[in-house]
Design an enzyme around this catalytic site. Sequence first.
Site, PDB file in Angstrom:
ATOM      1  N   LYS A 381       4.746  17.400   4.061  1.00  0.00           N
ATOM      2  CA  LYS A 381       5.402  16.091   3.963  1.00  0.00           C
ATOM      3  C   LYS A 381       4.836  15.289   2.793  1.00  0.00           C
ATOM      4  CE  LYS A 381       4.248  14.994   8.164  1.00  0.00           C
ATOM      5  NZ  LYS A 381       3.593  16.254   8.585  1.00  0.00           N
ATOM      6  N   SER A 700      12.452  21.223  28.605  1.00  0.00           N
ATOM      7  CA  SER A 700      13.183  22.466  28.347  1.00  0.00           C
ATOM      8  C   SER A 700      12.744  23.629  29.214  1.00  0.00           C
ATOM      9  CB  SER A 700      13.056  22.854  26.878  1.00  0.00           C
ATOM     10  OG  SER A 700      11.700  23.085  26.544  1.00  0.00           O
ATOM     11  N   LYS A 743      12.005  28.128  18.787  1.00  0.00           N
ATOM     12  CA  LYS A 743      11.957  28.895  20.029  1.00  0.00           C
ATOM     13  C   LYS A 743      12.520  30.306  19.828  1.00  0.00           C
ATOM     14  CE  LYS A 743      12.180  24.825  23.012  1.00  0.00           C
ATOM     15  NZ  LYS A 743      12.958  24.042  23.977  1.00  0.00           N
TER      16      LYS A 743
END
Length: 826
Positions: A381, A700, A743
């Site tokens: 970043k 999740s 994932k």
Amino acid sequence: MSEFRITDNDSRTPQLQLPLMSLRDVVMFPRSIVPLFVGRDASVKAIETALSDFNKNIFLVAQRTPEVEKPLPGDLYVIGTVSKILQLLRLPDGTIKVLFEGLYRARWSPEKGFEPLPDDLEQDGLDFPFVSVSRLEKREAEGPEVDALVRTAHEALEQFGKSNNKIPSESLMAIMSLNEPGRLADALMPHLSADFSRKQELLEELDPIARLEQAYQLLQGEIEIASLEKKIKNRVKTQMEGNQREYYLNEQLKAINKEMGREEDPMAEVAELEEKLKAKNMPEENREKAMREIKKLRQIPPSSAEYTVVRNYVDWILDLPWNTLKKTDLDIENAREILEADHYGLKKPKERILEYLAVQKLVETVRGPILCLVGPPGVGKTSLSKSIARATNREFVRLSLGGVRDEAEIRGHRRTYVGALPGKIIQALKRVKFNNPVFCLDEVDKMSTDFRGDPSAALLEVLDPEQNYSFNDHYLDMDYDLSKVFFITTANSLHSIPLPLQDRMEIIALPGYLETEKMKIAKQFLVPKQIKAHGLKEENIVFSDNAVQDIIRRYTREAGVRNLERELAAVCRKTTMRLVEEDDLERSVRVTMQNLPGMLGVPKFTHGEKEEKALVGVSTGLAYTEVGGEMLMVETALMAGTGKVVITGKLGEVMQESAKAAFSYLRTRSDLFGLKKDFYKEIDIHVHVPEGAIPKDGPSAGITLATSMASALLNLPVSNDVAMTGEITLRGRVLPIGGLREKLLAAHRGMIKTVLIPEDNAKDLKDVPASILRDLKIIKVGSMDQVLEHALVCDDPEKIFSGREDAMCPIALSLQKDRQDEARHQ
């Protein structure tokens, strides 16, 4: 009107023949004594002849055009003055100084021209004008009006004498003694400053009263001029006295400062500050306020504490780059090349930067965007912000907001506080000296709040494009334009950034690098960088692909590449040490999976891998963590009890609630599963997520928990090739989740073949690399029933929901048989 008489060329007025001398810019009046410098040969001969042959008398008349060297009769005026030569002085340069006394007015006739010289003069060979003149006689007027005019002229002359020192007192007294208007006017005229043509008019004016009136007018003008000159002189004198006084006092101040050890004069410093402020390119309103502060400095003693406060304030104003802008480079292709060369991937942030540059190229007054780069540590970043500065040819400023809890860090302190300073924003702009840098606000999500204020609220004005053109710092107490600054904020997560602050920013997610991306980053950027940093050559060390992959998988666990760079640096250090010890700098070392443990030690991490076989009560979930995607095993065990549900594994509140929601779902579907409605009263359920030392949270894992519980209750194993992610409701609906890309990468890394994802997440598959999708079977599910059909291992999936007795919970069946046997024995 008084009477006067003129006798011109009549028989009773004899004509005189006299030498003539022409005058330049001078008019001779009767009863006046005037010194003249004479240089022309004809004039000198006329004077010499007048002295020797004409009883020192000569006729003086003015030229109409002073520039004429040898005037003809038509170049001279008609009326002149018969004068007497009083003195003559010869000068070394050949000119003579002659003192003339005017006797009376006379007229000659230019029409007749110059007369021939007498015979006795011609013999001497003289060559000068010789004319016949007639005396103009007049009679002075009398009466009260004349007396009043004379008295008025005397008063004006007395006033003129007081205001003008050019007239000697003796001459003034002689003129004051004259009472005839004509004689008084003639005596006045030589002392008045007037053009020679104007004086000639008065010479030709034969009426004594009219002549005195005109002379009086000129005298009044001289008095007014003299009065103005006196005022001007007094004003100049006063100013000079003031300057001299100021100079004297300044010299005294310098001497005092030198005695006190202060070499520089504080007032000179103030004057220097004032000059700098006048030359500073800044808003006029702010300049005026700063100028008032500088004026205040002049009135404060340098030894006063307030002097230092005001001086520091003025210095801050002078040091800020109010309207100083660095010329930016708007070459889109060059910017694209720089961004691609510095960073691999990061497609969306790069596109947004290039869009901004394209807009700025067409619109010169575009306001700076507010970008927020959100992602885990080490994904680039801050380095991306530096690349943006390089691509746009701007200065780069970085300000870390981690741990900032004081509003004054952003807005500055009031000047009333001891040691007050502007906020970090203004300080950084002073340091960079340009008002359009790339400004990186790092760790914007790490700010906190206490009794000293809320710094995130202070940032609202800084990061609002509709307000930051007039940002008001408490120390400066004046508006400062931040609209041209390119603000970039970075954060690890969004949930800790206040919503009003998020609303001011354009969120760009940097979710982390895939394993394939890390491989390319390591080869293209990190390995060459570390080889150079450790003094090696490219041929000294060679990394195999398997070695780099092993470092990524087994020695680092992160979304970025910061730890990967550290491990590569460690390998380079070991190699450098070996080359130096063996004194063989030309040797080449190959890094492979086999010799990697010898350099980096025992592997630090083991990524989740699928179970070797399908097990009852064990399901495989997918989680998104700070370091990327991970496989999450969920285990469920059943035991005789009283209906307790135990959840362990250091789970957060969200996961605990998901487990309770999953259990409630199973209870509501007990009849379809062939379970008694009160089956839970005879058993205890223990749900555990391994690696209990690691905190886990998030919604999740809902369907993973429900699948593990259902497997244990139905005594059906869960396929070891299936992983899943999704949130569950009490009705069994599967809700969307985040971090799908990471994932799926974790599932691919763990050798999973099938992944169950929520239907609403189908749109996110476009962000997943095609190489990952080729190796995975993605099944979209909308309900928990679909999840169980694909996850549980059963010959006929319909049996799961058949309600048959053989599908009941094994422990419940065992307890039921025990009670039946006990009843038969009784």
